[in-house]
Design a protein around this motif. Structure first.
Motif, short mmCIF file in Angstrom:
data_model
loop_
_atom_site.label_atom_id
_atom_site.label_comp_id
_atom_site.label_asym_id
_atom_site.label_seq_id
_atom_site.Cartn_x
_atom_site.Cartn_y
_atom_site.Cartn_z
N ARG A 1 -19.60 58.59 71.27
CA ARG A 1 -19.33 58.49 69.84
C ARG A 1 -20.36 59.32 69.08
O ARG A 1 -21.48 58.88 68.86
N PHE A 2 -19.95 60.54 68.66
CA PHE A 2 -20.88 61.43 67.98
C PHE A 2 -21.37 60.84 66.67
O PHE A 2 -22.51 61.06 66.26
N ASP A 3 -20.50 60.10 65.97
CA ASP A 3 -20.92 59.50 64.70
C ASP A 3 -22.08 58.54 64.91
O ASP A 3 -23.06 58.55 64.17
N HIS A 4 -21.98 57.72 65.95
CA HIS A 4 -23.07 56.79 66.25
C HIS A 4 -24.32 57.53 66.71
O HIS A 4 -25.44 57.19 66.32
N SER A 5 -24.12 58.56 67.54
CA SER A 5 -25.27 59.34 68.02
C SER A 5 -26.01 59.98 66.86
O SER A 5 -27.25 59.93 66.78
N LEU A 6 -25.26 60.59 65.93
CA LEU A 6 -25.89 61.26 64.80
C LEU A 6 -26.57 60.24 63.88
O LEU A 6 -27.68 60.48 63.39
N ALA A 7 -25.93 59.11 63.66
CA ALA A 7 -26.54 58.06 62.83
C ALA A 7 -27.85 57.58 63.46
O ALA A 7 -28.83 57.31 62.76
N ASN A 8 -27.87 57.48 64.79
CA ASN A 8 -29.09 57.04 65.46
C ASN A 8 -30.21 58.07 65.35
O ASN A 8 -31.38 57.72 65.21
N VAL A 9 -29.85 59.36 65.40
CA VAL A 9 -30.86 60.40 65.19
C VAL A 9 -31.43 60.30 63.78
O VAL A 9 -32.63 60.46 63.56
N HIS A 10 -30.58 60.00 62.81
CA HIS A 10 -31.05 59.84 61.43
C HIS A 10 -32.01 58.67 61.27
O HIS A 10 -32.80 58.64 60.32
N LEU A 11 -31.96 57.70 62.19
CA LEU A 11 -32.91 56.58 62.12
C LEU A 11 -34.35 57.03 62.32
O LEU A 11 -35.28 56.32 61.94
N LEU A 12 -34.54 58.22 62.88
CA LEU A 12 -35.90 58.75 63.02
C LEU A 12 -36.54 58.93 61.64
O LEU A 12 -37.75 58.75 61.48
N ALA A 13 -35.73 59.30 60.66
CA ALA A 13 -36.26 59.46 59.30
C ALA A 13 -36.65 58.13 58.70
O ALA A 13 -37.65 58.02 57.98
#
Length: 212
Positions: free
Chosen positions: A106-118
């Motif tokens: 799920r790319f949407d979940h993967s990208l959202a998780n990367v954004h959690l770094l911010a």
């Protein structure tokens, strides 16, 4: 203060993930990530999520095998299971936070998780997302990068612009450079030795180490 927290969440997990869990880590299992830990013979200190990815029998096992279980309604919630786990971990003020299973189909979940770094950077907590092919973290000032079996190093802005980027110990060095969102200039650099240094003046810079 909890020194190191590892979150296992519901993306792609495998035998590779166990090597990234150390004795003394506080373990949080998000949704089916909690079941993964239990099946590996590990006890989650906290299991959290709506648990819509596990069966009723598996949820009973999670409740019985975890130190604490925090369950929420799958509809009436504002955050993904992973973000709930990350916010819980950040409240504990760890020195380091490791996310396993945060990347998947799920790319949407993967990208959202990367954004959690911010989100973690706002609280000055170092976070790394790891899977079998990638190691992702965020640079906000100075970061020492270790090779550790990931030969490729790519730099991508997470903010609109990243200014004052200086790379030391890389095949393709930069000095006081800028990257803007949408550029691919920072893709596929290589360390010249076991470590390199990234220095920047302003912005959020994704550091993605990878192997094929």
């Amino acid at each position: 203060m909890q020194q190191r927290i590892v979150i296992c969440t519901g993306g792609q997990l495998g035998d590779w993930a166990i090597q990234h869990i150390k004795p003394g880590d506080l373990l949080i299992g998000a949704d089916s990530g909690a079941l993964y830990l239990i099946l590996q013979g590990l006890r989650p200190d906290i299991a959290i999520g709506d648990f819509d990815s596990v069966s009723e029998e598996e949820l009973i096992s999670i409740r019985n095998s975890s130190g604490k279980t925090i369950a929420c309604d799958p509809v009436d919630k504002d955050y993904t299971d992973t973000e709930m786990a990350v916010r819980l971990a950040l409240d504990m003020q760890p020195n380091e936070l490791v996310l396993l299973g945060a990347l998947g189909t799920r790319f949407d979940h993967s990208l959202a998780n990367v954004h959690l770094l911010a989100l973690a950077a706002q609280q000055q907590v170092h976070v790394v997302i790891i899977d079998n092919h990638n190691k992702i973290t965020l640079a906000t000032d100075r970061l020492i990068v270790e090779q550790q079996g990931y030969p490729n190093v790519s730099l991508l802005p997470l903010s609109m612009e990243v200014k004052g980027i200086t790379l030391t110990g890389f095949r393709y060095p930069l000095t006081n450079a800028s990257l803007t969102l949408g550029q691919s200039l920072g893709i596929s650099n290589v360390l010249l030795s076991s470590t390199g240094t990234i220095q920047l003046d302003e912005g959020l810079l994704l550091v993605i180490q990878s192997r094929d």
